[in-house]
Design an enzyme around this catalytic site. Structure first.
Site, PDB file in Angstrom:
ATOM      1  N   ASP A  81       0.844  -1.190   0.000  1.00  0.00           N
ATOM      2  CA  ASP A  81       0.000   0.000   0.000  1.00  0.00           C
ATOM      3  C   ASP A  81       0.881   1.242   0.000  1.00  0.00           C
ATOM      4  O   ASP A  81       1.814   1.348  -0.780  1.00  0.00           O
ATOM      5  CB  ASP A  81      -0.950  -0.040   1.211  1.00  0.00           C
ATOM      6  CG  ASP A  81      -2.223   0.767   0.994  1.00  0.00           C
ATOM      7  OD1 ASP A  81      -2.139   2.004   0.997  1.00  0.00           O
ATOM      8  OD2 ASP A  81      -3.294   0.156   0.833  1.00  0.00           O
ATOM      9  N   TYR A  84       6.307   5.699   3.314  1.00  0.00           N
ATOM     10  CA  TYR A  84       7.076   6.944   3.292  1.00  0.00           C
ATOM     11  C   TYR A  84       8.557   6.628   3.140  1.00  0.00           C
ATOM     12  O   TYR A  84       9.060   5.662   3.717  1.00  0.00           O
ATOM     13  CB  TYR A  84       6.849   7.716   4.591  1.00  0.00           C
ATOM     14  CG  TYR A  84       7.899   8.766   4.887  1.00  0.00           C
ATOM     15  CD1 TYR A  84       7.903   9.991   4.218  1.00  0.00           C
ATOM     16  CD2 TYR A  84       8.901   8.531   5.830  1.00  0.00           C
ATOM     17  CE1 TYR A  84       8.875  10.940   4.474  1.00  0.00           C
ATOM     18  CE2 TYR A  84       9.871   9.485   6.094  1.00  0.00           C
ATOM     19  CZ  TYR A  84       9.865  10.685   5.415  1.00  0.00           C
ATOM     20  OH  TYR A  84      10.825  11.618   5.667  1.00  0.00           O
ATOM     21  N   GLY A 152       8.030  -3.936  -0.165  1.00  0.00           N
ATOM     22  CA  GLY A 152       7.136  -4.052  -1.308  1.00  0.00           C
ATOM     23  C   GLY A 152       7.977  -4.340  -2.530  1.00  0.00           C
ATOM     24  O   GLY A 152       8.968  -3.648  -2.784  1.00  0.00           O
ATOM     25  N   LEU A 164      13.021  -2.848   0.165  1.00  0.00           N
ATOM     26  CA  LEU A 164      12.720  -2.582   1.568  1.00  0.00           C
ATOM     27  C   LEU A 164      13.178  -1.199   1.978  1.00  0.00           C
ATOM     28  O   LEU A 164      14.052  -0.588   1.345  1.00  0.00           O
ATOM     29  CB  LEU A 164      13.356  -3.648   2.466  1.00  0.00           C
ATOM     30  CG  LEU A 164      14.889  -3.735   2.511  1.00  0.00           C
ATOM     31  CD1 LEU A 164      15.492  -2.792   3.558  1.00  0.00           C
ATOM     32  CD2 LEU A 164      15.328  -5.164   2.797  1.00  0.00           C
ATOM     33  N   CYS A 181       1.243   1.524   5.121  1.00  0.00           N
ATOM     34  CA  CYS A 181       0.954   0.197   4.573  1.00  0.00           C
ATOM     35  C   CYS A 181      -0.514  -0.173   4.735  1.00  0.00           C
ATOM     36  O   CYS A 181      -0.883  -1.354   4.725  1.00  0.00           O
ATOM     37  CB  CYS A 181       1.854  -0.857   5.217  1.00  0.00           C
ATOM     38  SG  CYS A 181       3.614  -0.503   5.019  1.00  0.00           S
TER      39      CYS A 181
END
Length: 219
Positions: A81, A84, A152, A164, A181
Site C-alpha cells: 500500500d 514513506y 514491497g 525494503l 501500509c
C-alpha cells in the site's frame, strides 16, 4: 553480484534507474545473454509511494499540504500500500534473478525480512514477523506492535525490483500523515528510537549488505 550505493537520490530518478536495470536483466535473461544481479542502496528526500493495489484514502494530505511539508506522492508498480521514504531511512533495491538463488517470491520476501531481523538484533533490538503483513515488526502480537521496516516488491519472470525501507534515523512524524501500509492501528519506529541514539546509516548499510550476501550465498 554487484553492490551499488546511489547515495541520496530523488525518487523519480531512482525509479527510472532501477526500472532500466530491471528491464535490462529481464531481456538478457530471456535472450540468453550475460547479466548482473545487483543490490542497490540509497536514501530519498521526503516522498510517499502508493503501490498498485493501495488505497488513495490512506494518504491523509492534499497536494497543497504535501507541498507544505516538502513531500510528494508517486503511484508505482510494486505490491503493498502506501509508505514513506525520507532522510535517515535506508532503502534497498535488490534487482535479482530469483532463479539464480533457487528462490520463489514468498521465500525471497522471507529472506529480506530475515536480513533486517538480523541487523536489528545486532543493535539489541528483538524484531520479528506478523502473519499476513510483510515487513519487520517489534513486540508482535501486543498492543505496542510497531513496524521498523516496510517491504514491497515487483517480480516479473522471477526478476525483482523495489525492495525494503529500514527506518534508521527517520523523522517518524512523516508517518502520521498516512495510514502506513494501510494500517490504522499500528505504530512505526526506528533503530534510533529503539536504541535511544542516532546510528550511522553507512554502518547499517554495511551490516544489511553483509546479511543479504550471507543469506543469498546460502541458497
Amino acid at each position: 553480484m554487484e553492490i551499488e550505493n546511489w547515495g541520496v537520490i530523488s525518487y523519480p530518478e531512482a525509479w527510472q534507474r532501477q526500472t532500466e536495470l530491471f528491464d535490462e536483466l529481464v531481456n538478457a535473461k530471456q535472450e540468453g545473454r550475460p547479466y548482473v544481479n545487483r543490490i542497490v542502496f540509497c536514501q530519498h528526500p521526503h516522498v510517499y509511494t502508493l503501490g498498485r493495489h493501495g488505497k488513495a484514502a490512506n494518504m491523509l494530505l492534499s497536494e497543497e499540504q504535501l507541498e507544505r511539508i516538502g513531500a510528494s506522492l508517486f503511484h508505482i508498480d510494486r505490491g503493498g500500500d502506501i509508505t514513506y521514504h525520507g532522510p535517515g531511512q535506508l532503502v534497498c533495491y535488490p534487482i535479482l534473478n530469483l532463479e539464480d538463488f533457487h528462490l520463489g517470491l514468498k521465500e525471497y520476501l522471507h529472506l529480506l525480512e530475515e536480513a533486517v531481523i538480523r541487523v536489528c538484533a545486532s543493535y539489541g533490538i528483538e524484531a520479528g514477523r506478523v502473519d499476513g503483513a510483510t515487513g519487520v515488526w517489534l513486540e508482535t502480537g501486543t498492543p505496542r506492535e510497531r513496524k521498523i521496516c516496510a517491504m514491497g516488491v515487483r517480480s516479473s519472470h522471477f526478476v525483482t525490483m523495489h525492495g525494503l525501507a529500514l527506518n534508521v534515523n527517520t523523522d517518524l512524524r512523516y508517518f502520521s500523515y498516512i495510514h502506513p501500509c494501510g494500517f490504522i492501528d499500528r505504530g512505526v519506529t526506528s533503530i534510533a528510537r529503539e536504541t535511544g541514539h542516532e546510528i550511522s546509516v553507512e554502518e547499517v548499510t554495511e551490516r544489511l549488505q553483509r546479511e543479504l550476501e550471507t543469506l543469498l550465498a546460502g541458497r
